[in-house]
Design an enzyme around this catalytic site. Structure first.
Site, short mmCIF file in Angstrom:
data_model
loop_
_atom_site.label_atom_id
_atom_site.label_comp_id
_atom_site.label_asym_id
_atom_site.label_seq_id
_atom_site.Cartn_x
_atom_site.Cartn_y
_atom_site.Cartn_z
N CYS A 113 47.85 -6.66 -41.00
CA CYS A 113 48.71 -5.86 -41.88
C CYS A 113 47.97 -4.71 -42.57
CB CYS A 113 49.39 -6.74 -42.92
SG CYS A 113 50.48 -7.94 -42.17
N HIS A 245 51.84 -1.98 -48.58
CA HIS A 245 52.25 -2.83 -47.45
C HIS A 245 53.43 -3.67 -47.91
CE1 HIS A 245 52.47 -5.56 -44.22
NE2 HIS A 245 51.93 -6.57 -44.86
N ASN A 275 58.50 -7.67 -43.18
CA ASN A 275 57.08 -7.32 -43.03
C ASN A 275 56.84 -6.89 -41.59
OD1 ASN A 275 54.31 -7.32 -42.68
ND2 ASN A 275 53.95 -9.24 -43.75
N1 ACO Z 1 63.91 -21.27 -46.59
C1 ACO Z 1 64.02 -22.25 -47.50
N2 ACO Z 1 62.97 -22.92 -48.02
C2 ACO Z 1 61.74 -22.55 -47.59
C3 ACO Z 1 61.55 -21.53 -46.64
C4 ACO Z 1 62.68 -20.87 -46.14
N3 ACO Z 1 62.61 -19.89 -45.24
N4 ACO Z 1 60.23 -21.40 -46.42
C5 ACO Z 1 59.61 -22.31 -47.21
N5 ACO Z 1 60.53 -23.01 -47.90
C6 ACO Z 1 60.29 -24.07 -48.86
C7 ACO Z 1 58.97 -24.75 -48.66
O1 ACO Z 1 59.04 -25.75 -47.67
C8 ACO Z 1 58.71 -25.34 -50.04
O2 ACO Z 1 59.47 -26.53 -50.16
P1 ACO Z 1 58.88 -27.80 -50.98
O3 ACO Z 1 58.71 -27.28 -52.40
O4 ACO Z 1 59.97 -28.80 -50.83
O5 ACO Z 1 57.60 -28.13 -50.32
C9 ACO Z 1 59.32 -24.30 -50.98
O6 ACO Z 1 60.22 -23.51 -50.17
C10 ACO Z 1 58.30 -23.38 -51.63
O7 ACO Z 1 57.40 -22.93 -50.63
P2 ACO Z 1 56.20 -21.94 -50.96
O8 ACO Z 1 55.46 -21.64 -49.72
O9 ACO Z 1 55.45 -22.48 -52.14
O10 ACO Z 1 57.03 -20.66 -51.44
P3 ACO Z 1 56.50 -19.30 -52.04
O11 ACO Z 1 57.21 -19.01 -53.30
O12 ACO Z 1 54.99 -19.22 -52.05
O13 ACO Z 1 57.03 -18.21 -50.98
C11 ACO Z 1 56.14 -16.88 -49.17
C12 ACO Z 1 56.59 -18.29 -49.64
C13 ACO Z 1 57.36 -15.98 -49.20
C14 ACO Z 1 55.62 -17.01 -47.76
C15 ACO Z 1 55.05 -16.31 -50.12
O14 ACO Z 1 54.08 -17.31 -50.34
C16 ACO Z 1 54.37 -15.08 -49.58
O15 ACO Z 1 54.94 -14.02 -49.54
N6 ACO Z 1 53.07 -15.17 -49.21
C17 ACO Z 1 52.25 -14.03 -48.85
C18 ACO Z 1 52.60 -13.42 -47.51
C19 ACO Z 1 51.66 -12.26 -47.24
O16 ACO Z 1 51.46 -11.40 -48.07
N7 ACO Z 1 51.02 -12.25 -46.09
C20 ACO Z 1 49.98 -11.22 -45.85
C21 ACO Z 1 50.41 -10.20 -44.94
S1 ACO Z 1 51.08 -10.84 -43.45
C22 ACO Z 1 49.93 -10.55 -42.18
O17 ACO Z 1 48.83 -10.14 -42.38
C23 ACO Z 1 50.39 -10.93 -40.76
#
Ligand code: ACO
Length: 318
Positions: A113, A245, A275
């Protein structure tokens, strides 16, 4: 002293749109969860047979038109991509052939990214040293092809697209400074584990420990903002536009707060594109240039964070 200046921008999104509601039919998720946790409403996806080079070509031709530059005048073609069409030749060579150009260097750059920010830095160095006068820098991705469409924690986050800029040699910046970093100690938090290191290539998909990535991304992007401003003796109020980004609206908002910038001065496309990895910054940039928000003379800060981890920034006097 030579600098590089942005001569033109272009972008392209595939026609197929997948909304959050469409995803509800595929995996155990809800539109509300996706919107609240990420800010994403919909994303564009390639159709069967549509390639990374196809997207790159349209974006590149639009950038060349906007710049008033002929493809034959290019002396560098650089594509940031994580999803090249082939192991080799590079997608940049495929694009070079499509544009009918021969002879100038063309290569892909893989920094996930942060790829576009890395590619801008490299192209800027070519221009500053006089090795190139006109450079085409593209970010193009078909990330949908490396998603596990049964994994709700990743498949809802990404989209496909391409963005491009044409850089030209100038007497004044242009690109004021760029700052690149990486830390491979984080290699397992965000990865596509398949590849030839494991023997013969097999299908492999994005795996991410999302909340750990989130925490590192927010602090790291805050640091890169400070580093960029300090390197140039600037204060936060000198930045007119943040072009981040587009991974997650909450990460973008955290960086905007760090800069003390109101969200009206932040280019946001994550709602409509998801993304798109290395394509996200040039897609957002082109949109804000074409709709008249970003104007000549303004100070732009691009910043990105991605798998590796890789991260970086580019400060631009547009
Ligand atoms: N729908 C419903 N529930 C979901 C989903 C979904 N699509 N995905 C995860 N959940 C659930 C999980 O299972 C978890 O359930 P639990 O509490 O029962 O275990 C709950 O939601 C919370 O999950 P988290 O992973 O803690 O959620 P978070 O608030 O952290 O959001 C996300 C997840 C959106 C992925 C976030 O962490 C994020 O944006 N991370 C960074 C991504 C990023 O910047 N990547 C870098 C660039 S990408 C690259 O380089 C290719």
């Amino acid at each position: 002293m030579k600098y590089s200046r942005i001569l033109g921008t272009g972008s392209h999104l595939p026609a197929r749109v997948m909304t959050n509601a469409d995803l509800e039919a595929i995996v155990d998720t809800t539109s509300a969860w996706i919107r609240e946790r990420t800010g994403i409403e919909k994303r564009h996806l390639v159709s069967e047979g549509e390639t990374c080079c196809d997207l790159a070509e349209v974006a590149a031709r639009r950038a060349l038109d906007a710049a008033g530059v002929q493809a034959s005048e290019l002396d560098l073609i650089l594509i940031a991509t994580t999803t090249p069409d082939r192991f080799f030749p590079s997608t940049a060579c495929l694009l070079q052939q499509r544009l009918g150009v021969r002879g100038c260097p063309a290569f892909d750059l893989q920094a996930v990214c942060a790829g576009f920010v890395y590619a801008m830095d490299v192209a800027d160095r070519f221009i500053r040293t006089g090795a190139a006068q006109r450079a085409l820098v593209v970010g193009s991705e078909t990330i949908s092809r490396i998603l596990d469409w049964t994994d709700r924690t990743t498949c809802v986050l990404f989209g496909d697209g391409a963005g491009a800029v044409v850089l030209g040699s100038a007497d004044e910046p242009g690109i004021v400074s760029s700052h690149l970093h990486a830390d491979g100690a984080y290699k397992d938090l965000l990865q596509v584990p398949g590849g030839i290191g494991n023997g013969r290539p097999e299908a492999a998909f994005i795996e991410m420990k999302g909340n750990e990535v989130f925490r590192v991304a927010v602090t790291t992007l805050g640091r890169i903002v400070d580093e960029t401003l300090q390197a140039n003796g600037l204060s936060r109020s000198d930045v007119d536009w943040l072009i981040p980004h587009q991974a997650n609206i909450r990460i973008i908002q955290a960086t905007a707060r760090k800069l003390d910038l109101p969200m009206e001065r932040v280019v946001v496309t994550v709602d409509a594109h998801g993304n798109t990895s290395s394509a996200s910054i040039p897609l957002a940039f082109d949109q804000a240039v074409r709709d008249g928000r970003i104007r000549r003379g303004e100070m732009l800060l691009m910043e990105a964070f991605g798998g590796g981890f890789t991260w970086g920034s580019v400060l631009i006097r547009y």
